[in-house]
Every structure is written in structure tokens, then in C-alpha cells.
Motif scaffolding. Sequence first.
Motif, mmCIF file in Angstrom:
data_model
loop_
_atom_site.group_PDB
_atom_site.id
_atom_site.type_symbol
_atom_site.label_atom_id
_atom_site.label_comp_id
_atom_site.label_asym_id
_atom_site.label_seq_id
_atom_site.Cartn_x
_atom_site.Cartn_y
_atom_site.Cartn_z
ATOM 1 N N MET A 1 -11.103 -53.852 -0.346
ATOM 2 C CA MET A 1 -10.684 -53.041 -1.476
ATOM 3 C C MET A 1 -11.810 -52.953 -2.504
ATOM 4 S SD MET A 1 -7.422 -52.246 -0.773
ATOM 5 C CE MET A 1 -8.167 -51.911 0.820
ATOM 6 N N SER A 2 -11.917 -51.805 -3.143
ATOM 7 C CA SER A 2 -13.007 -51.598 -4.101
ATOM 8 C C SER A 2 -12.610 -52.001 -5.521
ATOM 9 C CB SER A 2 -13.429 -50.121 -4.090
ATOM 10 O OG SER A 2 -12.375 -49.289 -4.549
ATOM 11 N N PHE A 3 -11.613 -52.853 -5.644
ATOM 12 C CA PHE A 3 -11.177 -53.361 -6.940
ATOM 13 C C PHE A 3 -10.822 -54.834 -6.780
ATOM 14 C CE2 PHE A 3 -7.822 -51.169 -4.651
ATOM 15 C CZ PHE A 3 -6.859 -52.150 -4.524
ATOM 16 N N ALA A 4 -10.989 -55.591 -7.849
ATOM 17 C CA ALA A 4 -10.600 -57.002 -7.812
ATOM 18 C C ALA A 4 -9.080 -57.108 -7.780
ATOM 19 C CB ALA A 4 -11.155 -57.732 -9.027
ATOM 20 N N ARG A 5 -8.578 -58.122 -7.089
ATOM 21 C CA ARG A 5 -7.123 -58.307 -7.023
ATOM 22 C C ARG A 5 -6.796 -59.783 -6.837
ATOM 23 N NH1 ARG A 5 -5.204 -56.879 -0.875
ATOM 24 N NH2 ARG A 5 -7.221 -56.994 0.150
ATOM 25 N N GLU A 6 -5.601 -60.144 -7.283
ATOM 26 C CA GLU A 6 -5.072 -61.495 -7.052
ATOM 27 C C GLU A 6 -4.189 -61.472 -5.820
ATOM 28 O OE1 GLU A 6 -4.677 -64.386 -10.923
ATOM 29 O OE2 GLU A 6 -2.972 -63.142 -10.377
ATOM 30 N N GLU A 7 -4.419 -62.390 -4.911
ATOM 31 C CA GLU A 7 -3.642 -62.434 -3.683
ATOM 32 C C GLU A 7 -3.231 -63.862 -3.370
ATOM 33 O OE1 GLU A 7 -2.393 -60.266 -1.717
ATOM 34 O OE2 GLU A 7 -3.383 -58.393 -2.329
ATOM 35 N N LEU A 8 -2.091 -64.004 -2.701
ATOM 36 C CA LEU A 8 -1.654 -65.299 -2.195
ATOM 37 C C LEU A 8 -2.257 -65.526 -0.813
ATOM 38 C CD1 LEU A 8 2.126 -65.584 -3.170
ATOM 39 C CD2 LEU A 8 0.126 -66.558 -4.296
ATOM 40 N N VAL A 9 -2.840 -66.696 -0.628
ATOM 41 C CA VAL A 9 -3.477 -67.046 0.638
ATOM 42 C C VAL A 9 -2.890 -68.364 1.131
ATOM 43 C CG1 VAL A 9 -5.652 -67.625 1.766
ATOM 44 C CG2 VAL A 9 -5.608 -65.863 -0.002
ATOM 45 N N THR A 321 -18.188 -51.543 -6.874
ATOM 46 C CA THR A 321 -16.929 -51.166 -7.493
ATOM 47 C C THR A 321 -17.220 -50.034 -8.471
ATOM 48 O OG1 THR A 321 -14.947 -51.979 -8.632
ATOM 49 C CG2 THR A 321 -17.069 -52.792 -9.423
ATOM 50 N N THR A 322 -16.178 -49.468 -9.074
ATOM 51 C CA THR A 322 -16.352 -48.463 -10.119
ATOM 52 C C THR A 322 -15.708 -48.971 -11.400
ATOM 53 O OG1 THR A 322 -14.281 -47.252 -9.755
ATOM 54 C CG2 THR A 322 -16.155 -46.686 -8.337
ATOM 55 N N ASP A 323 -16.130 -48.414 -12.542
ATOM 56 C CA ASP A 323 -15.563 -48.854 -13.817
ATOM 57 C C ASP A 323 -14.429 -47.949 -14.290
ATOM 58 O OD1 ASP A 323 -17.015 -46.618 -14.463
ATOM 59 O OD2 ASP A 323 -18.165 -47.553 -16.086
ATOM 60 N N ALA A 324 -13.912 -47.073 -13.407
ATOM 61 C CA ALA A 324 -12.756 -46.229 -13.712
ATOM 62 C C ALA A 324 -11.683 -46.508 -12.665
ATOM 63 C CB ALA A 324 -13.142 -44.751 -13.697
ATOM 64 N N LYS A 325 -10.485 -46.891 -13.118
ATOM 65 C CA LYS A 325 -9.440 -47.299 -12.184
ATOM 66 C C LYS A 325 -8.977 -46.161 -11.277
ATOM 67 C CE LYS A 325 -7.643 -51.051 -15.070
ATOM 68 N NZ LYS A 325 -6.466 -51.582 -15.789
ATOM 69 N N ASN A 326 -9.108 -44.926 -11.743
ATOM 70 C CA ASN A 326 -8.651 -43.797 -10.934
ATOM 71 C C ASN A 326 -9.710 -43.313 -9.943
ATOM 72 O OD1 ASN A 326 -9.995 -42.947 -13.419
ATOM 73 N ND2 ASN A 326 -9.635 -40.860 -12.711
ATOM 74 N N VAL A 327 -10.912 -43.864 -10.023
ATOM 75 C CA VAL A 327 -11.985 -43.502 -9.087
ATOM 76 C C VAL A 327 -12.080 -44.593 -8.032
ATOM 77 C CG1 VAL A 327 -14.410 -42.916 -8.825
ATOM 78 C CG2 VAL A 327 -13.190 -42.250 -10.901
ATOM 79 N N ILE A 328 -11.711 -44.250 -6.815
ATOM 80 C CA ILE A 328 -11.576 -45.227 -5.742
ATOM 81 C C ILE A 328 -12.759 -45.113 -4.787
ATOM 82 C CG2 ILE A 328 -10.107 -46.062 -3.878
ATOM 83 C CD1 ILE A 328 -8.852 -46.278 -6.656
ATOM 84 N N LEU A 329 -13.384 -46.248 -4.525
ATOM 85 C CA LEU A 329 -14.458 -46.319 -3.539
ATOM 86 C C LEU A 329 -13.803 -46.604 -2.192
ATOM 87 C CD1 LEU A 329 -17.772 -48.242 -4.265
ATOM 88 C CD2 LEU A 329 -17.058 -47.406 -2.026
#
Length: 401
Positions: A1-9, A321-329
Motif C-alpha cells: 500500500m502507498s500509505f502508512a497503516r496500522e495492522e494487527l499481526v 508515498t504521496t502527500d495527498a490522501k486522494n492521490v493513490i500510488l
Amino acid sequence: MSFAREELVALPRAFAHGAQTAEGEPVAVCGTQALVTLPALGAVTLLPAGGGQSQPRAFAKRLETGVLLQNERVAMQVDRQGHVISYTLDGREMAAGRPMNVLRMYKDVPRIFDAWDIDSNYREQEACTARADTLELLKEEGFSVSVRWTGSIGRSAVTQVITLRTGSPVAEFDTTIQWRELHRLLKVEFPVDVRAENAIHEIQFGYVERPTHRSRGYDQQRFEVCNHRYTALADNAHGCAVVNDCKYGVGVEQNSIELTLLRAAASPEMGTDQGEQTFRYGFTAWNTSFAEAPIVQQAAAFNDAPFVELGGALHAFSAFTTDAKNVILDTVKPADDSSGDIILRVYESKKADTFYHIQSGLPVQALVPCDLMENPIGEAAAADAQLHVKPFEVQTYRVKL
């Protein structure tokens, strides 16, 4: 994913007393699960540590009417039939006063193309809903809580596990059905407290809108719509969505999102789709405008669990990554010409003209705009240049290191 996220592992036994990153940052651990912040298009290493267990952040308790699942933001009531009768996000009720997560099966006999068509009159055919026989609380506290119900619909057996994770508004519905039907259509219904004239259906690199009403003749023929990872109803203050990872047909009737789950055609193959079927879908909500809602990230994360490798170590990094949440890599790949350049494909996801930057942990020298075939079409830009994307535009950049 091109954004940071919190996940359970899920962790092995060596982490029973705690965990930390390779950089020495503590990681929250509860039971056999760790709550890990994953960098965008990157990786992080976890090592056993002696920090101890964290306090549970999600809880479940039995009620006279069923079970209450809750975390820091969501309180969700599940009745004895497996229906969600209440879903509140930050204190705001999102259910429309009717049960959500209702599995409903219709008679389904298309006039032609048995395995391909759904006729608009399926709503006028006989229908039945799933009936639960048992409701079992699987996990009462931790970083996630879950409940399981078993029952039947028609001649088919149903087992479903409903899970709520810490910090996340996404309720997950993992479903197994022993499908033994003929000429039947199975949907799941989520009536929500949102008034919207149009529903928002994700497609590749954007979304389409379709009316929620059937007041015009051509609207009556748009009762079933394709969607990729989410379908949403939203106004300028709040919204709800159903996310999925494998079911791509949906109908929206007024304020009810109705995801198509299974069919049972007899032609060209008698007994199509019979046997065990496993799938999952989710429900989420937000208290902002749709433009600010994190639904694109939530739906993407729902489709792609983190990849866990046992053994080895590396320093945490984020490639791009990008600095705009609506712009997805969306894509990162080596250039086809074997030059050693990296190709990035970017799209705008919220129908918004946007200026943005591409950020990288790699030594980027220049960004060269390209067409979809990776041929340069413009002047190279500096690594920190401000870029511009139009609504729903797809862009390709060649990254020179």
C-alpha cells in the motif's frame, strides 16, 4: 500500500513478553497479536522484547438481545440472528432503524443467459432470510473481538464470524456457506442512516455514481451495478460503505446497500457454484465529507493483508508515498527497458483537482512523465517538484535514481 497503516499481526511464541522494532521503538502487544505501524510501500522488522503486554483495547459482552462489540470508536450490537441492529461511530448511529447484515435469498430465473443475467423483477419473487441457530462469543477482549453465528438459509448452511479490531471502524464479516441451491440469488443488506441521491461505486482508478431511486425508466434498468472494492452512500457530513474483496455486483435501493454474494445457475452448467463458498465483506462509516473519508485506504487495506516473513531483518523504510490522501500510488515496477529506472503509476481517487508531491526514501534524481507505455512525454521534474493531477487522471512517472 502507498500509505502508512496500522495492522494487527499474529506473532509466534517468542514474542509473548513484548516486541520492538529493529530501531528500538516499542510495539503494542496483546495476547498473540501486535499492533504494527507499517510504512508506505515499505517494511518494518519486529524483534522480541521484554516490554510486557499492553492493555486490551477492544471488548465484547453478552446482552439479552445478543452481543455488543466495541473499540475506541465503534459500538456495534449483533442480535441472536447475526444481524447488526446498531452501529455507532464516535457516538453517531449509522443504522437506519432496520437490521443490517441481513442475508436474503431470492428466486432467480432469468429469461435468457441463466448464468449471466439478473432480471429486475427478482425483488418481486419469493424471498427468505437466513436463520441463526447458535450465537457464540469467540473473543471477549484484546486487540480484536469476534462473535460467530451458525444457521441456514434455504437448503444451505451458513457460518459467519464478525470481527471488530482496535482503532478501526471496519466491521469484518468472514462467511462460509455450504451452497446447495438452484435458481437462487443471495444478497446481504445494509440499510444505513444516510440520505443520498446517488451511490458511489469504486471502479479501477476512480468511481462511478448511480442513482439510488428508480423514478425514471432508464434508472429502473440500473438496479445492479459493478463495483470493485467499495460502494458508499454519503452526504457532506457523514457516510457509510460496504467493502469487499471478491464480490463485484451490488444494488442500492434508497438507503440500503445490497451486495450480491452468490447465485445458482443451471445453464450452461447444472450445479454451478455448488459446495463450500468462503468470502468476506466489511462495513465502515465516517463523520466527514466523502472527500475527506478514508474509504479508499480502508478498502485497499481490506483487500491486502500485510505480508509476514519469519527470519531476517532490515531497517524500516518507505519506498514511495504521496502527500495527498486522494492521490493513490497504485503501481511500482521496474521499467520494461531494463534501464534500472522505476515506473510509478498514480491516480486521483476522489474526483478532485489536486497538487501533490511524491515522497521517497530512495535517492531520487528526477521524475520523468511518461505515457502508459513508459515513453517520456514531458520534461523531467526534480524529486521534490510539485505535481498536478486532474480528477480521476492516471499518471505515469519514470523515476531516475
